[in-house]
Write a protein that holds these residues in place. Structure first.
Motif, PDB file in Angstrom:
ATOM      1  N   THR A  13      49.311  21.121  22.219  1.00 26.69           N
ATOM      2  CA  THR A  13      48.340  20.691  23.210  1.00 26.69           C
ATOM      3  C   THR A  13      48.992  20.642  24.585  1.00 26.69           C
ATOM      4  N   PRO A  14      48.182  20.631  25.643  1.00 25.21           N
ATOM      5  CA  PRO A  14      48.758  20.612  26.982  1.00 25.21           C
ATOM      6  C   PRO A  14      49.292  19.241  27.401  1.00 25.21           C
ATOM      7  N   THR A  15      48.804  18.158  26.776  1.00 23.89           N
ATOM      8  CA  THR A  15      49.259  16.822  27.171  1.00 23.89           C
ATOM      9  C   THR A  15      49.520  15.950  25.949  1.00 23.89           C
ATOM     10  N   GLU A  16      50.313  14.918  26.153  1.00 22.46           N
ATOM     11  CA  GLU A  16      50.563  13.953  25.091  1.00 22.46           C
ATOM     12  C   GLU A  16      49.268  13.227  24.720  1.00 22.46           C
ATOM     13  N   ASP A  17      48.443  12.912  25.699  1.00 20.03           N
ATOM     14  CA  ASP A  17      47.177  12.234  25.416  1.00 20.03           C
ATOM     15  C   ASP A  17      46.276  13.076  24.521  1.00 20.03           C
ATOM     16  N   ALA A  19      47.285  15.337  22.367  1.00 21.40           N
ATOM     17  CA  ALA A  19      47.907  15.343  21.041  1.00 21.40           C
ATOM     18  C   ALA A  19      47.611  14.044  20.290  1.00 21.40           C
ATOM     19  N   ARG A  20      47.760  12.919  20.977  1.00 21.08           N
ATOM     20  CA  ARG A  20      47.495  11.620  20.352  1.00 21.08           C
ATOM     21  C   ARG A  20      46.031  11.488  19.935  1.00 21.08           C
ATOM     22  N   ALA A  21      45.120  11.917  20.798  1.00 19.30           N
ATOM     23  CA  ALA A  21      43.691  11.794  20.501  1.00 19.30           C
ATOM     24  C   ALA A  21      43.312  12.614  19.271  1.00 19.30           C
ATOM     25  N   ILE A  22      43.810  13.837  19.187  1.00 13.77           N
ATOM     26  CA  ILE A  22      43.522  14.678  18.029  1.00 13.77           C
ATOM     27  C   ILE A  22      44.141  14.069  16.770  1.00 13.77           C
ATOM     28  N   ALA A  23      45.399  13.625  16.879  1.00 15.00           N
ATOM     29  CA  ALA A  23      46.083  13.024  15.731  1.00 15.00           C
ATOM     30  C   ALA A  23      45.316  11.815  15.211  1.00 15.00           C
ATOM     31  N   ARG A  24      44.934  10.921  16.105  1.00 19.02           N
ATOM     32  CA  ARG A  24      44.195   9.716  15.688  1.00 19.02           C
ATOM     33  C   ARG A  24      42.868  10.074  15.020  1.00 19.02           C
ATOM     34  N   ALA A  25      42.146  11.004  15.628  1.00 14.37           N
ATOM     35  CA  ALA A  25      40.818  11.356  15.110  1.00 14.37           C
ATOM     36  C   ALA A  25      40.897  11.914  13.701  1.00 14.37           C
ATOM     37  N   VAL A  75      40.423  20.281  14.228  1.00 12.78           N
ATOM     38  CA  VAL A  75      41.402  20.393  15.320  1.00 12.78           C
ATOM     39  C   VAL A  75      40.856  21.348  16.383  1.00 12.78           C
ATOM     40  N   CYS A  76      40.308  22.470  15.965  1.00 10.88           N
ATOM     41  CA  CYS A  76      39.731  23.427  16.923  1.00 10.88           C
ATOM     42  C   CYS A  76      38.582  22.805  17.704  1.00 10.88           C
ATOM     43  N   GLU A  77      37.751  22.008  17.048  1.00  7.79           N
ATOM     44  CA  GLU A  77      36.631  21.344  17.732  1.00  7.79           C
ATOM     45  C   GLU A  77      37.111  20.355  18.786  1.00  7.79           C
ATOM     46  N   LEU A  78      38.154  19.615  18.463  1.00  6.92           N
ATOM     47  CA  LEU A  78      38.658  18.564  19.351  1.00  6.92           C
ATOM     48  C   LEU A  78      39.571  19.090  20.451  1.00  6.92           C
ATOM     49  N   HIS A  79      40.099  20.272  20.278  1.00  2.00           N
ATOM     50  CA  HIS A  79      41.134  20.814  21.160  1.00  2.00           C
ATOM     51  C   HIS A  79      40.575  21.218  22.521  1.00  2.00           C
ATOM     52  N   PRO A  80      41.328  20.975  23.610  1.00  2.00           N
ATOM     53  CA  PRO A  80      40.843  21.357  24.940  1.00  2.00           C
ATOM     54  C   PRO A  80      40.903  22.859  25.230  1.00  2.00           C
ATOM     55  N   TRP A  81      41.665  23.615  24.455  1.00  2.00           N
ATOM     56  CA  TRP A  81      41.773  25.057  24.696  1.00  2.00           C
ATOM     57  C   TRP A  81      40.733  25.814  23.877  1.00  2.00           C
ATOM     58  N   ASP A  82      40.303  26.967  24.386  1.00  2.00           N
ATOM     59  CA  ASP A  82      39.325  27.807  23.684  1.00  2.00           C
ATOM     60  C   ASP A  82      39.895  28.437  22.414  1.00  2.00           C
ATOM     61  N   SER A  83      41.168  28.832  22.455  1.00  2.00           N
ATOM     62  CA  SER A  83      41.818  29.482  21.308  1.00  2.00           C
ATOM     63  C   SER A  83      43.136  28.785  20.991  1.00  2.00           C
ATOM     64  N   PRO A  84      43.067  27.558  20.446  1.00  2.00           N
ATOM     65  CA  PRO A  84      44.315  26.830  20.198  1.00  2.00           C
ATOM     66  C   PRO A  84      45.120  27.422  19.051  1.00  2.00           C
TER      67      PRO A  84
END
Length: 110
Positions: A13-17, A19-25, A75-84
């Motif tokens: 992910t581009p930021t720690e926040d 990464a944390r948000a996806i991990a928690r979810a 993870v793809c749904e939550l991710h900020p990038w189009d093609s993570p």
């Protein structure tokens, strides 16, 4: 050959926040038994026709074979990038008690 019971799924992910948000979810949703966030790491990549460089945070998820594909989709749904980046590697061996914990932790809630 038997399918691995435990899988390691990885994304960046581009930021720690992020990464944390996806991990928690995904752990809260019981798609992963656990997640580890590491970083930052320097990434060099080819994107949109040119060389790029940036900082990324890696998230490693531990999941069961039954939850792996649902985890990757979420993870793809939550991710900020189009093609993570979302990749998975089977855990070839682990102690039975660990595999059983992963399976219990990612089982559908009753």
């Amino acid at each position: 050959m038997a399918v691995a019971r435990v899988w390691s799924v990885t994304s960046t992910t581009p930021t720690e926040d992020d990464a944390r948000a996806i991990a928690r979810a995904v752990v809260e949703e019981r798609l992963a038994a656990g997640a580890e966030v590491t970083g930052p790491a320097l990434s060099v990549f080819w994107h949109l026709g040119k060389l790029g460089e940036g900082q990324e945070w890696r998230v490693s998820f531990t999941t069961s074979v039954t939850a792996r594909d649902r985890l990757a989709a979420r993870v793809c749904e939550l991710h900020p990038w189009d093609s993570p980046e979302v990749t998975a590697t089977p855990v070839e061996w682990c102690v039975d008690s660990y595999a059983e914990w992963v399976e219990r932790a990612t089982a559908a809630p009753e």
